[in-house]
Design a protein around this motif. Structure first.
Motif, PDB file in Angstrom:
ATOM      1  N   ASP A 192       0.791  -1.301  -0.049  1.00 16.48           N
ATOM      2  CA  ASP A 192       0.108  -0.008   0.041  1.00 16.48           C
ATOM      3  C   ASP A 192       0.780   1.291   0.120  1.00 16.48           C
ATOM      4  O   ASP A 192       1.795   1.405   1.014  1.00 16.48           O
ATOM      5  N   LEU A 193       0.768   1.940  -1.069  1.00 19.73           N
ATOM      6  CA  LEU A 193       1.694   3.245  -1.203  1.00 19.73           C
ATOM      7  C   LEU A 193       1.370   4.323  -0.162  1.00 19.73           C
ATOM      8  O   LEU A 193       2.404   4.998   0.140  1.00 19.73           O
ATOM      9  N   ARG A 194       0.387   4.063   0.581  1.00 23.00           N
ATOM     10  CA  ARG A 194       0.189   5.181   1.640  1.00 23.00           C
ATOM     11  C   ARG A 194       0.850   4.597   2.849  1.00 23.00           C
ATOM     12  O   ARG A 194       0.762   5.510   3.859  1.00 23.00           O
ATOM     13  N   GLN A 195       1.296   3.498   3.049  1.00 22.04           N
ATOM     14  CA  GLN A 195       1.933   3.034   4.470  1.00 22.04           C
ATOM     15  C   GLN A 195       3.595   3.357   4.315  1.00 22.04           C
ATOM     16  O   GLN A 195       4.084   3.525   2.995  1.00 22.04           O
ATOM     17  N   ASN A 196       4.117   3.531   5.314  1.00 26.93           N
ATOM     18  CA  ASN A 196       5.646   3.929   5.293  1.00 26.93           C
ATOM     19  C   ASN A 196       6.373   2.362   5.102  1.00 26.93           C
ATOM     20  O   ASN A 196       6.147   1.757   6.049  1.00 26.93           O
ATOM     21  N   PRO A 197       7.233   2.435   4.083  1.00 20.94           N
ATOM     22  CA  PRO A 197       8.029   1.053   3.972  1.00 20.94           C
ATOM     23  C   PRO A 197       8.792   0.556   5.261  1.00 20.94           C
ATOM     24  O   PRO A 197       9.047  -0.477   5.571  1.00 20.94           O
ATOM     25  N   ALA A 198       9.138   1.829   5.893  1.00 21.13           N
ATOM     26  CA  ALA A 198      10.131   1.404   7.101  1.00 21.13           C
ATOM     27  C   ALA A 198       9.407   0.781   8.136  1.00 21.13           C
ATOM     28  O   ALA A 198       9.919   0.149   8.847  1.00 21.13           O
ATOM     29  N   ILE A 199       8.004   0.805   8.088  1.00 25.42           N
ATOM     30  CA  ILE A 199       7.228   0.039   9.063  1.00 25.42           C
ATOM     31  C   ILE A 199       6.792  -1.334   8.666  1.00 25.42           C
ATOM     32  O   ILE A 199       6.679  -2.356   9.469  1.00 25.42           O
ATOM     33  N   THR A 200       6.362  -1.351   7.360  1.00 27.06           N
ATOM     34  CA  THR A 200       5.928  -2.751   6.678  1.00 27.06           C
ATOM     35  C   THR A 200       6.934  -3.555   6.468  1.00 27.06           C
ATOM     36  O   THR A 200       6.511  -4.751   6.137  1.00 27.06           O
TER      37      THR A 200
END
Length: 395
Positions: A122-130
């Protein structure tokens, strides 16, 4: 739909919905990529092993040195097909990143990313978290320049003449340590030296001395560098079965082994007078196994009529070829009984001889039981009386 079937379906769906909440496990690294220093022209591989429930997805990313904020995703076949990515998903997720024919531009930070978070794309999520991340730094150095002698071919013309292999380290960007020689992947003892010019001498070269020679240079702060020199010779068969004796119905095994480089191509054939019959694995009874300088021919369920004869193994490489033969003898199934039958025949002949001899004895050697003993005495007495009568008459 049957009510019971609907109920079972509902229970199964509910179980599947509850499963992630019961046994879900965040992604974690089992094995992370390791940093390496390589030389131009070399190859490297990075491994990434992750665990989680559900099985995490794995991606590879790259950033140039000192530019950690500019990661770009890597794909299989990138950099003119020098990049390969092989990933397998099972209980764990395992991925291998490989890059061949390294250049100085391949230096940088390589990152393995893994995630089983349903929101990971999901582009709205922060990749550093997911996504979780594991990094390795690959440093590519300019390969030192080594001048090496050309390949050598051993032949009858060069037999007895020494062969000299030479290497010279002309350019190195890091401090040099020492050098040594290897043959076919094994270090040659007593060849280590601190000199940049190194020589290896083969005093009396034979086919056994052929192979892949390598001069290896070691450095204080860089990987080893090497140059390869090939010493080639035609195959020389050093061992084979001269003969094989078997009984029909048994299995036979014949082999040949050789020295010489490159490794030969092996062929088997049966010699039939002035002609040959090639042998392969297509008959179901003949099986050929080849391993570099060794070959083996196995024949199953020997036939006494067709299998006996002369078998030839042939070793061929780009320099030449050589061959040797093995004689296969196949005996009858009764062969193990022949010693017993021979002894039995001797006993029978001996008995026959004894019987014939007994039957052919002369009659005088036997006593005649029909002639009375008393009668012989009477005749003797009468003879004495006749003798006395004749004596009286003479007076």
């Amino acid at each position: 739909m049957h009510p019971n079937a609907a109920m079972l379906l509902a229970v199964a769906l509910l179980g599947n919905l509850m499963l992630p909440f019961v046994s879900a496990q965040n992604a974690g690294f089992v094995k992370s990529p390791m940093s390496e220093t390589k030389l131009t022209g070399d190859t490297f591989e990075l491994y990434c092993d992750v665990v989680g429930n559900p099985t995490p997805e794995i991606q590879w990313w790259y950033a140039e040195i000192n530019r950690a904020d500019s990661f770009k995703q890597l794909w299989d076949g990138a950099r003119k097909r020098r990049v390969s990515i092989n990933t397998a998903y099972g209980a764990n997720g395992v991925s291998v990143l490989g890059i061949t024919r390294l250049t100085l531009e391949d230096s940088g930070t390589y990152e393995c990313r893994a995630s089983n978070d349903p929101r990971r794309n999901d582009l709205r999520q922060n990749p550093a978290i997911t996504w979780i991340r594991a990094q390795a730094t690959i440093s590519v150095l300019q390969k030192p320049k080594i001048n090496a002698s050309d390949q050598t071919i051993l032949s009858a013309d060069t037999s007895g003449k020494p062969v000299i292999l030479q290497c010279s380290l002309t350019t190195a960007h890091t401090p040099y340590h020492e050098s040594f020689w290897m043959k076919n992947g094994q270090e040659i003892p007593s060849t280590r030296t601190e000199q940049r010019n190194t020589v290896y001498r083969i005093t009396k070269p034979r086919a056994d001395d052929s192979g892949e020679y390598m001069c290896v240079y070691t450095f204080v702060m860089a990987p080893n560098a090497n140059a390869t020199i090939e010493v080639k010779a035609k195959p020389d068969i050093t061992g084979h079965k001269r003969s094989e004796n078997k009984n029909e119905g048994e299995n036979a095994m014949m082999y040949c082994k050789s020295v010489g480089y490159p490794h030969p191509t092996w062929t088997w054939r049966k010699v039939e007078g002035t002609s040959y019959t090639d042998i392969d694995n297509s008959t179901g009874r003949f099986f050929i196994t080849n391993r570099n300088n060794y070959t083996e021919l196995n024949i199953l369920n020997l036939d006494i009529n067709t299998d006996p004869g002369i078998y030839e193994c042939n070793a061929t490489n780009m320099i030449g070829n050589t061959a040797e033969t093995t004689i296969l003898r196949v005996r009858s199934r009764l062969a193990p009984l022949w010693p017993f039958l021979g002894v039995l025949a001797e006993i029978i002949i001996l008995v026959v001889i004894i019987v014939v001899y007994e039957k052919r004895k002369r009659p005088d050697d036997f006593i005649d039981d029909d002639e009375p003993v008393g009668q012989m005495k009477t005749n003797s007495t009468n003879n004495h009386k006749d003798k006395n009568i004749r004596q009286r008459n003479t007076k």
